[in-house]
Scaffold this motif. Structure first.
Motif, short mmCIF file in Angstrom:
data_model
loop_
_atom_site.label_atom_id
_atom_site.label_comp_id
_atom_site.label_asym_id
_atom_site.label_seq_id
_atom_site.Cartn_x
_atom_site.Cartn_y
_atom_site.Cartn_z
N VAL A 279 5.21 -1.90 9.69
CA VAL A 279 6.08 -1.99 8.51
C VAL A 279 7.54 -2.25 8.91
O VAL A 279 8.37 -2.56 8.07
CB VAL A 279 5.98 -0.69 7.68
N SER A 282 9.25 -5.74 7.68
CA SER A 282 9.45 -5.88 6.23
C SER A 282 10.41 -4.81 5.70
O SER A 282 11.16 -5.05 4.75
CB SER A 282 8.11 -5.80 5.49
N PRO A 346 3.06 -7.12 3.14
CA PRO A 346 4.04 -6.22 3.75
C PRO A 346 5.18 -5.92 2.77
O PRO A 346 5.75 -6.83 2.17
CB PRO A 346 4.56 -7.01 4.96
N ILE A 351 2.03 -1.49 3.70
CA ILE A 351 1.25 -2.71 3.52
C ILE A 351 0.36 -2.50 2.29
O ILE A 351 -0.45 -1.58 2.26
CB ILE A 351 0.37 -3.00 4.76
#
Length: 381
Positions: A279, A282, A346, A351
């Motif tokens: 993660v 993003s 994302p 997600i």
């Protein structure tokens, strides 16, 4: 020269206009009232969302519900009736979001909530079919807390939460997580978001002598029980929920919240995450966008919930446009279907992979444990 049939001309003109219809996005959030520290970063984030998607102009109509459930419902009805919105984003808090479900479902219009309770999307039924949300479920975060408590040698826990759907949801979910991890809840108290004193509840918690206390609140009001416990000399470990992950909570809590543990979305400590965290990229994208607009250190997890709602919408709109035009029941239905089909998207918090039975779509990648150290968030590997 042969003239076109007037009716045919009208039909062609209508088709041309509908092909270029704008997409209207209705937003109701808590920019004022007890939940303002959550709603303001959400409102700020709406301003960063794309102005066109799939070649269509996007109009955002943003209303303040002042952290009030009735106002949130009124706003939703207004957005649907007057602004003819294709999708609703909001609201900020659980009670308001729960009250909005009937209105959105009746209008057959998709809604993406930025509030936490699993009750917003569970149990799945004909009404919740139209509702999605971006914050992590209480059970996911409850398990993160319970696991941390167990590893820290804690056996008994005192609980104090909001006297509304947020606090009740957390009480139920944490009880499940505590049972799984061998923890005993020895006190269970409530307080209102607008309370200015929790002396009675604090005395009951102190009398139970728990190894740790969990405060299930959100925003700055969640600092009150912790400050009260600190004043009376409570020396056990303190835990909060992901509902406090913003700078205002740190400011209001001050030294009284030092050493507190809480679960949070990865975005809160994005720069501290290892490069291997799925993660990190993003999350950092949102941090960069928000801080470019509002300054260094201004990011909160609540604005990120709005950002993720925008990402979901951005991914779904092009798919829906292949089936129908904005401003029609067919488009709203296609948009709902497209949201439900989101796969491995994302976001700032995790997600997202939706399904007909899961309108959140987050897994364990959407949580980390954090400690408040020197007035800042510290990632706990």
């Amino acid at each position: 020269m042969k003239l076109l049939n007037p009716l045919l001309l009208v039909g062609l003109l209508a088709a041309a206009l509908s092909a270029h219809a704008d997409i209207n996005v209705g937003v109701t959030l808590s920019a004022t009232g007890p939940a303002a520290s959550l709603g303001i970063p959400e409102k700020n984030t709406i301003a960063l969302m794309p102005k066109t998607i799939g070649g269509q102009k996007i109009n955002y109509i943003v209303l303040d519900d002042a952290s009030d459930t009735t106002a949130a419902v009124t706003n939703t009805r207004k957005l649907l009736a007057e602004n003819k919105v294709d999708i609703i984003l909001g609201s900020t808090v659980t009670p308001a979001s729960l009250a909005m479900i009937d209105v959105a479902a009746e209008a057959l219009t998709p809604m993406i909530s930025m509030a936490a309770s699993a009750r917003i999307i569970e149990p799945m039924d004909a009404k919740r079919k139209w509702v999605f949300k971006t914050p992590q479920n209480d059970i996911m975060m409850s398990l993160a807390i319970a696991e941390h408590m167990q590893k820290s040698g804690i056996k008994t826990v005192g609980f104090i939460g909001f006297s509304d759907a947020y606090g009740e949801g957390w009480s139920q979910e944490f009880a499940k997580a505590a049972g799984l991890k061998g923890l005993t809840v020895v006190a269970n108290e409530r307080f209102a978001r607008s309370d200015t004193s929790v002396t009675g509840q604090t005395l009951k918690l102190m009398a139970a002598k728990p190894d740790a206390v969990l405060v299930a609140g959100s925003g700055t009001p969640a600092a009150l029980p912790q400050k009260s416990l600190k004043e009376r000399g409570y020396a056990g470990k303190m835990y909060q929920t992901h509902g406090v992950a913003n700078a205002d909570f740190l400011r209001v809590g001050g030294k009284d919240v030092e050493g507190t543990f809480l679960p949070a979305g990865p975005v809160l400590v994005a720069e501290q995450l290892p490069a291997s965290n799925p993660v990190r990229k993003s999350a950092l994208a949102y941090v960069a966008a928000y801080e470019a607009a509002y300054g260094k250190g201004t990011v909160s997890t609540f604005g990120a919930h709005a950002w993720d709602a925008g990402l979901l919408m951005t991914a779904a709109v092009p798919i829906a446009l292949k089936k129908a035009q904005p401003g029609t029941p067919e488009f709203r239905a296609a948009l709902r279907d497209a949201l439900e089909q989101t796969k491995e998207m994302p976001g700032a918090h995790g997600i997202f992979t939706m399904s007909p039975t899961d309108h959140l779509g987050l897994d364990q990648r959407a949580r980390v444990m954090v400690k408040i150290e020197n007035g800042a968030w510290k990632y706990q590997p």
